[in-house]
Design an enzyme around this catalytic site. Sequence first.
Site, short mmCIF file in Angstrom:
data_model
loop_
_atom_site.label_atom_id
_atom_site.label_comp_id
_atom_site.label_asym_id
_atom_site.label_seq_id
_atom_site.Cartn_x
_atom_site.Cartn_y
_atom_site.Cartn_z
CE LYS A 54 52.95 -78.01 -69.27
NZ LYS A 54 54.07 -77.73 -68.37
CG ASN A 55 56.20 -80.31 -66.73
OD1 ASN A 55 55.76 -79.66 -67.69
ND2 ASN A 55 56.08 -79.89 -65.48
CB CYS A 148 53.30 -70.44 -66.47
SG CYS A 148 52.07 -71.61 -67.02
NE ARG A 153 59.34 -70.75 -65.37
CZ ARG A 153 58.46 -71.59 -65.92
NH1 ARG A 153 57.38 -71.14 -66.51
NH2 ARG A 153 58.67 -72.90 -65.88
CG ASP A 336 54.57 -77.66 -61.42
OD1 ASP A 336 54.92 -76.47 -61.40
OD2 ASP A 336 55.16 -78.54 -62.08
NE ARG A 428 51.68 -73.62 -72.02
CZ ARG A 428 52.42 -73.33 -70.94
NH1 ARG A 428 52.07 -72.34 -70.16
NH2 ARG A 428 53.48 -74.01 -70.67
N1 EPU Z 1 66.60 -71.48 -62.36
C1 EPU Z 1 67.67 -70.63 -62.47
N2 EPU Z 1 68.48 -70.75 -63.55
C2 EPU Z 1 68.27 -71.68 -64.52
C3 EPU Z 1 67.17 -72.54 -64.42
C4 EPU Z 1 66.35 -72.44 -63.32
O1 EPU Z 1 67.90 -69.79 -61.60
O2 EPU Z 1 69.06 -71.73 -65.48
C5 EPU Z 1 65.71 -71.40 -61.18
C6 EPU Z 1 64.28 -71.04 -61.55
O3 EPU Z 1 64.10 -69.65 -61.65
C7 EPU Z 1 63.49 -71.68 -60.42
C8 EPU Z 1 64.32 -72.92 -60.08
O4 EPU Z 1 65.61 -72.70 -60.62
O5 EPU Z 1 63.50 -70.84 -59.30
C9 EPU Z 1 63.78 -74.22 -60.65
O6 EPU Z 1 63.54 -74.06 -62.05
P1 EPU Z 1 63.56 -75.28 -63.06
O7 EPU Z 1 64.61 -75.04 -64.08
O8 EPU Z 1 63.61 -76.56 -62.31
O9 EPU Z 1 62.16 -75.11 -63.75
P2 EPU Z 1 61.79 -75.36 -65.26
O10 EPU Z 1 62.61 -76.50 -65.77
O11 EPU Z 1 61.80 -74.11 -66.03
C10 EPU Z 1 60.01 -77.18 -64.76
C11 EPU Z 1 58.58 -77.38 -65.10
C12 EPU Z 1 57.71 -76.44 -64.27
C13 EPU Z 1 57.99 -76.68 -62.80
C14 EPU Z 1 59.49 -76.53 -62.50
C15 EPU Z 1 59.86 -76.85 -61.08
C16 EPU Z 1 58.70 -78.00 -67.42
C17 EPU Z 1 58.46 -77.64 -68.82
N3 EPU Z 1 58.38 -77.10 -66.51
O12 EPU Z 1 60.31 -75.83 -65.12
O13 EPU Z 1 56.39 -76.80 -64.56
O14 EPU Z 1 57.27 -75.75 -62.03
O15 EPU Z 1 60.24 -77.41 -63.38
O16 EPU Z 1 59.50 -78.15 -60.77
O17 EPU Z 1 59.14 -79.09 -67.11
C18 EPU Z 1 54.07 -76.46 -64.76
O18 EPU Z 1 54.00 -77.64 -65.16
O19 EPU Z 1 53.07 -75.77 -64.45
C19 EPU Z 1 55.40 -75.86 -64.61
C20 EPU Z 1 55.57 -74.54 -64.50
#
Ligand code: EPU
Length: 460
Positions: A54-55, A148, A153, A336, A428
């Site tokens: 998915k991701n 989610c 975030r 996750d 999702r």
């Molecule tokens: N963060 C910031 N600023 C940013 C971006 C992130 O402070 O600009 C913080 C976030 O708040 C969090 C940490 O950095 O504490 C990591 O966030 P990341 O950006 O890595 O998460 P994401 O890209 O929004 C993806 C996955 C999530 C998964 C996380 C962590 C996708 C679409 N989503 O989210 O997947 O939990 O990486 O591995 O790729 C899921 O599949 O259930 C899911 C939530």
Amino acid sequence: MIESYQNRYRSLFDFVALDDFTPYKSLKGIVRVEKLLIEGGRALKGTVKISGAKNSAVALIPATILADSPVTIECLPDISDVELLKGLLEDIGGKVTINDCEMTVDPSNMVSTPLPSGRVKKLRASYYLMGAMLGKFKQATIGLPGGCYLGPRPIDQHIKGFEALGAVVTNEQGAIHLRAEKLVGARIYLDVVSVGATINIMLAAVLAEGRTVIENAAKEPEIIDVATLLTNMGAIIKGAGTDVIRIDGVPYLHGCRHTIIPDRIEAGTYIIAAAAAGEGVIIDNVIPQHLESLTAKLREMGVEIETSDDQVFVPKSYGLKPVDIKTLVYPGFATDLQQPFTSLLSRANGTAVVTDTIYSARFKHIDELRRMNASIKVESSSAIISGPVQLHGAKVKASDLRAGAALVVAGLMAEGVTEITGLEHIDRGYTCLVEKLSGLGARIWREKMTVEEIEELESM
Ligand code: EPU
């Protein structure tokens, strides 16, 4: 695919305002919403095949915008996020076809249509449209993403990257406006290791002039997958999978064919389910190296996992020992998988502590597990689980995707019937969940909810 995407998800697309916090707000009087039922206590046995990640998919699909000819993506997961992204590409003039597990995107007639609301707010990964559309068109208007609710975030690191490349970024009325005369490569140090920011900056940088260096980049396998697609499209990217990624911009990108890597989180969920309720389960089509932080922890618990090239075998487990978990960026324990792992820990003989360092508030599943007789306390960013307990079936609600997975694992272990609502979250991210678990011998099915049940949920 068992049913077409459109048919399977029609009820959600037509009627549900997928507002993350109150998903049932607009449902008064609407009948076609489903709940999931699991009669627990059945041993899982056999083989389950894992779908494409998915991701990865949710980043690969927006990445196709950057090409000037058709891109085909194979091993597409059958999930509602994919359908939402298909609609978004169509909104900007893309021609998208899905045949079985293969999506072809023809981006030749795409234009930078503003996408301030609607579908973009229904999933997190719509933020990848920012990087891809900025890279291709040098301008984009995209609503703030949904997805989610796991606590705050922010996307400040994405914005920092776009600005470093030369974009002017403003936030007006809930939408991000990005504009650039031209994009020029830059050195970008991420203050937080972020999967989304790393991928988004790659998307914006592949067509920029000169070299971009992303330092303190995330190293998740999905980042390598996106870099592989972009490289096959003609991009020059070195270092994906390490914490320094170098991108040399090229003037254009072409179409190609790409196969998505297996979903390590879906695989991890089935491995946990097999450890919780299995009597010999093969999880097929996996990359075992992507799952090492999980399999190591399961071995510590006493689960005698075996791995081969593309399979993991989970035998029946006895006398599970408690283990502490701390979620970390890859290759650490995935946030996750923290939620489904918590359900499994209810079976362990003693006390375990699960600490989430990525999303400190990712514990909405705990109240629901308590309804099922779990003994869990939340203190700050940790859950303290006391076991072993016999879980009981109950009416519970999935508040987010992996909370849903946690409740499914709990339902498989529980005595009696568990009724799970909030299926729009589970849909999702999990391809054919009912079919895959039924194939392993679980008694699991979906039922339409009555208006009364929907109204009861709304009032909760
Ligand atoms: N963060 C910031 N600023 C940013 C971006 C992130 O402070 O600009 C913080 C976030 O708040 C969090 C940490 O950095 O504490 C990591 O966030 P990341 O950006 O890595 O998460 P994401 O890209 O929004 C993806 C996955 C999530 C998964 C996380 C962590 C996708 C679409 N989503 O989210 O997947 O939990 O990486 O591995 O790729 C899921 O599949 O259930 C899911 C939530």
